[in-house]
Write an enzyme that holds these catalytic residues in place. Structure first.
Site, PDB file in Angstrom:
ATOM      1  N   SER A  44      -3.119  -7.789   3.209  1.00 42.74           N
ATOM      2  CA  SER A  44      -3.218  -7.618   4.659  1.00 42.74           C
ATOM      3  C   SER A  44      -3.475  -8.968   5.328  1.00 42.74           C
ATOM      4  O   SER A  44      -2.918  -9.268   6.387  1.00 42.74           O
ATOM      5  CB  SER A  44      -4.350  -6.642   4.991  1.00 42.74           C
ATOM      6  OG  SER A  44      -4.098  -5.401   4.378  1.00 42.74           O
ATOM      7  N   LYS A  56     -15.748  -7.763   5.649  1.00 40.20           N
ATOM      8  CA  LYS A  56     -14.560  -8.216   6.389  1.00 40.20           C
ATOM      9  C   LYS A  56     -14.720  -8.010   7.881  1.00 40.20           C
ATOM     10  O   LYS A  56     -15.407  -7.084   8.311  1.00 40.20           O
ATOM     11  CB  LYS A  56     -13.325  -7.448   5.899  1.00 40.20           C
ATOM     12  CG  LYS A  56     -12.928  -7.814   4.482  1.00 40.20           C
ATOM     13  CD  LYS A  56     -11.679  -7.086   4.043  1.00 40.20           C
ATOM     14  CE  LYS A  56     -11.287  -7.529   2.632  1.00 40.20           C
ATOM     15  NZ  LYS A  56     -10.172  -6.738   2.097  1.00 40.20           N
ATOM     16  N   ARG A  93      -2.634  -5.990  -8.284  1.00 39.89           N
ATOM     17  CA  ARG A  93      -1.499  -6.871  -8.036  1.00 39.89           C
ATOM     18  C   ARG A  93      -1.364  -7.953  -9.094  1.00 39.89           C
ATOM     19  O   ARG A  93      -0.290  -8.354  -9.464  1.00 39.89           O
ATOM     20  CB  ARG A  93      -1.634  -7.526  -6.653  1.00 39.89           C
ATOM     21  CG  ARG A  93      -1.495  -6.539  -5.520  1.00 39.89           C
ATOM     22  CD  ARG A  93      -1.982  -7.133  -4.234  1.00 39.89           C
ATOM     23  NE  ARG A  93      -3.370  -7.545  -4.385  1.00 39.89           N
ATOM     24  CZ  ARG A  93      -4.037  -8.276  -3.522  1.00 39.89           C
ATOM     25  NH1 ARG A  93      -3.443  -8.730  -2.461  1.00 39.89           N
ATOM     26  NH2 ARG A  93      -5.305  -8.574  -3.730  1.00 39.89           N
ATOM     27  N   HIS A 143       0.846  -1.206   0.000  1.00 40.93           N
ATOM     28  CA  HIS A 143       0.000   0.000   0.000  1.00 40.93           C
ATOM     29  C   HIS A 143       0.882   1.257   0.000  1.00 40.93           C
ATOM     30  O   HIS A 143       0.611   2.226  -0.707  1.00 40.93           O
ATOM     31  CB  HIS A 143      -0.878   0.051   1.257  1.00 40.93           C
ATOM     32  CG  HIS A 143      -1.917  -1.022   1.357  1.00 40.93           C
ATOM     33  ND1 HIS A 143      -2.030  -1.856   2.443  1.00 40.93           N
ATOM     34  CD2 HIS A 143      -2.912  -1.386   0.518  1.00 40.93           C
ATOM     35  CE1 HIS A 143      -3.038  -2.688   2.270  1.00 40.93           C
ATOM     36  NE2 HIS A 143      -3.592  -2.431   1.113  1.00 40.93           N
TER      37      HIS A 143
HETATM   38  N1  COA Z   1      -0.175  -4.052  -1.816  1.00 39.66           N
HETATM   39  C1  COA Z   1      -0.499  -4.979  -0.919  1.00 39.66           C
HETATM   40  N2  COA Z   1      -1.771  -5.411  -0.713  1.00 39.66           N
HETATM   41  C2  COA Z   1      -2.716  -4.859  -1.471  1.00 39.66           C
HETATM   42  C3  COA Z   1      -2.457  -3.883  -2.440  1.00 39.66           C
HETATM   43  C4  COA Z   1      -1.110  -3.474  -2.603  1.00 39.66           C
HETATM   44  N3  COA Z   1      -0.776  -2.557  -3.494  1.00 39.66           N
HETATM   45  N4  COA Z   1      -3.612  -3.554  -3.028  1.00 39.66           N
HETATM   46  C5  COA Z   1      -4.564  -4.275  -2.456  1.00 39.66           C
HETATM   47  N5  COA Z   1      -4.029  -5.076  -1.519  1.00 39.66           N
HETATM   48  C6  COA Z   1      -4.736  -6.051  -0.690  1.00 39.66           C
HETATM   49  C7  COA Z   1      -5.455  -5.440   0.473  1.00 39.66           C
HETATM   50  O1  COA Z   1      -4.650  -5.389   1.631  1.00 39.66           O
HETATM   51  C8  COA Z   1      -6.604  -6.399   0.651  1.00 39.66           C
HETATM   52  O2  COA Z   1      -6.154  -7.476   1.455  1.00 39.66           O
HETATM   53  P1  COA Z   1      -7.161  -8.299   2.368  1.00 39.66           P
HETATM   54  O3  COA Z   1      -8.269  -8.796   1.469  1.00 39.66           O
HETATM   55  O4  COA Z   1      -6.319  -9.380   2.879  1.00 39.66           O
HETATM   56  O5  COA Z   1      -7.686  -7.330   3.404  1.00 39.66           O
HETATM   57  C9  COA Z   1      -6.883  -6.941  -0.738  1.00 39.66           C
HETATM   58  O6  COA Z   1      -5.736  -6.636  -1.492  1.00 39.66           O
HETATM   59  C10 COA Z   1      -8.080  -6.355  -1.400  1.00 39.66           C
HETATM   60  O7  COA Z   1      -7.925  -4.953  -1.469  1.00 39.66           O
HETATM   61  P2  COA Z   1      -9.167  -4.053  -1.845  1.00 39.66           P
HETATM   62  O8  COA Z   1      -9.896  -4.651  -3.008  1.00 39.66           O
HETATM   63  O9  COA Z   1      -8.690  -2.654  -1.992  1.00 39.66           O
HETATM   64  O10 COA Z   1     -10.155  -4.249  -0.620  1.00 39.66           O
HETATM   65  P3  COA Z   1     -10.232  -3.437   0.714  1.00 39.66           P
HETATM   66  O11 COA Z   1     -11.067  -4.204   1.667  1.00 39.66           O
HETATM   67  O12 COA Z   1      -8.893  -3.028   1.160  1.00 39.66           O
HETATM   68  O13 COA Z   1     -11.028  -2.099   0.269  1.00 39.66           O
HETATM   69  C11 COA Z   1     -13.084  -0.893  -0.157  1.00 39.66           C
HETATM   70  C12 COA Z   1     -12.296  -2.201  -0.337  1.00 39.66           C
HETATM   71  C13 COA Z   1     -13.224  -0.513   1.318  1.00 39.66           C
HETATM   72  C14 COA Z   1     -12.381   0.227  -0.911  1.00 39.66           C
HETATM   73  C15 COA Z   1     -14.471  -1.167  -0.794  1.00 39.66           C
HETATM   74  O14 COA Z   1     -15.050  -2.277  -0.158  1.00 39.66           O
HETATM   75  C16 COA Z   1     -15.416   0.018  -0.668  1.00 39.66           C
HETATM   76  O15 COA Z   1     -15.320   0.948  -1.449  1.00 39.66           O
HETATM   77  N6  COA Z   1     -16.316  -0.027   0.341  1.00 39.66           N
HETATM   78  C17 COA Z   1     -17.279   1.040   0.609  1.00 39.66           C
HETATM   79  C18 COA Z   1     -18.700   0.649   0.162  1.00 39.66           C
HETATM   80  C19 COA Z   1     -18.805   0.806  -1.325  1.00 39.66           C
HETATM   81  O16 COA Z   1     -18.768   1.910  -1.854  1.00 39.66           O
HETATM   82  N7  COA Z   1     -18.889  -0.345  -1.997  1.00 39.66           N
HETATM   83  C20 COA Z   1     -18.654  -0.435  -3.397  1.00 39.66           C
HETATM   84  C21 COA Z   1     -19.848  -0.227  -4.206  1.00 39.66           C
HETATM   85  S1  COA Z   1     -19.260  -0.272  -5.873  1.00 39.66           S
END
Ligand code: COA
Length: 159
Positions: free
Chosen positions: A128, A41, A90, A17
């Site tokens: 994560s 989550k 990724r 990140h």
């Molecule tokens: N390096 C390392 N890890 C990375 C990464 C990077 N560059 N990019 C992503 N990851 C990992 C994250 O740590 C995460 O790991 P985990 O699943 O073990 O926690 C995984 O990849 C998925 O990342 P991401 O898709 O960004 O999910 P998130 O849970 O971190 O974030 C939100 C998702 C919160 C942005 C999304 O759910 C959201 O927008 N929620 C609000 C409600 C909403 O608007 N919903 C969408 C309607 S379209």
């Protein structure tokens, strides 16, 4: 001031990140790292704990601020007058889900573009969850998360 939002759960923030934050912060005037509640989550850290950790990790970047939010990302981005949402990709496996989210966010807020950055090679295997799994069983997470975060993850599992 062109505002870009980098949203995620950051439970916890990893060096993958941080790599995205570092690169995007050079491309925009103001980057908001938004720690957003993901209803799918069960987090290890509270939103407040994660905000503190991320603030500690980005203190060297003057145009980066950290916020928490619960609700729709598109609404939040609108409130912040953001020009774009940035996400890290990724692997091909990330693409389908991210594509769906980007299109839905565009439907909800057509003015805000989602931009994807390829994650640097050395972090492409990181998430994560994998960091938490290694730490839970006593494995070494040095170099995978910022140092201020490493101690907190280890403490969480030793309690
Ligand atoms: N390096 C390392 N890890 C990375 C990464 C990077 N560059 N990019 C992503 N990851 C990992 C994250 O740590 C995460 O790991 P985990 O699943 O073990 O926690 C995984 O990849 C998925 O990342 P991401 O898709 O960004 O999910 P998130 O849970 O971190 O974030 C939100 C998702 C919160 C942005 C999304 O759910 C959201 O927008 N929620 C609000 C409600 C909403 O608007 N919903 C969408 C309607 S379209």
């Amino acid at each position: 001031m062109k505002v870009v939002i980098y949203p995620g759960s950051f439970d916890p923030i990893t060096n993958g990140h941080l790599d995205i934050i570092k690169r995007v912060s050079k491309m925009c005037e103001h980057l908001i790292v938004s720690i957003i509640y993901n209803p799918n989550k069960s987090p290890l850290f509270t939103l407040e704990e994660r905000a503190r950790q991320v603030k500690g990790a980005v203190e060297d970047y003057p145009n980066v601020t950290v916020e928490t939010f619960t609700g729709l990302l598109a609404e939040y981005a609108k409130q912040k007058h953001a020009v774009s949402i940035v996400k890290g990709l990724r692997a091909i496996s990330d693409f389908e889900y991210e594509f769906q989210m980007a299109l839905m966010n565009r439907k909800l807020c057509p003015d805000i573009e989602t931009i994807f950055l390829m994650t640097s090679n050395e972090y492409s295997y990181l998430s994560s969850s994998i960091v938490k799994e290694v730490a839970r069983f006593g494995g070494c997470i040095k170099g995978l998360v910022p140092e201020n975060v490493r101690k907190e993850v280890i403490n969480k599992f030793s309690n």
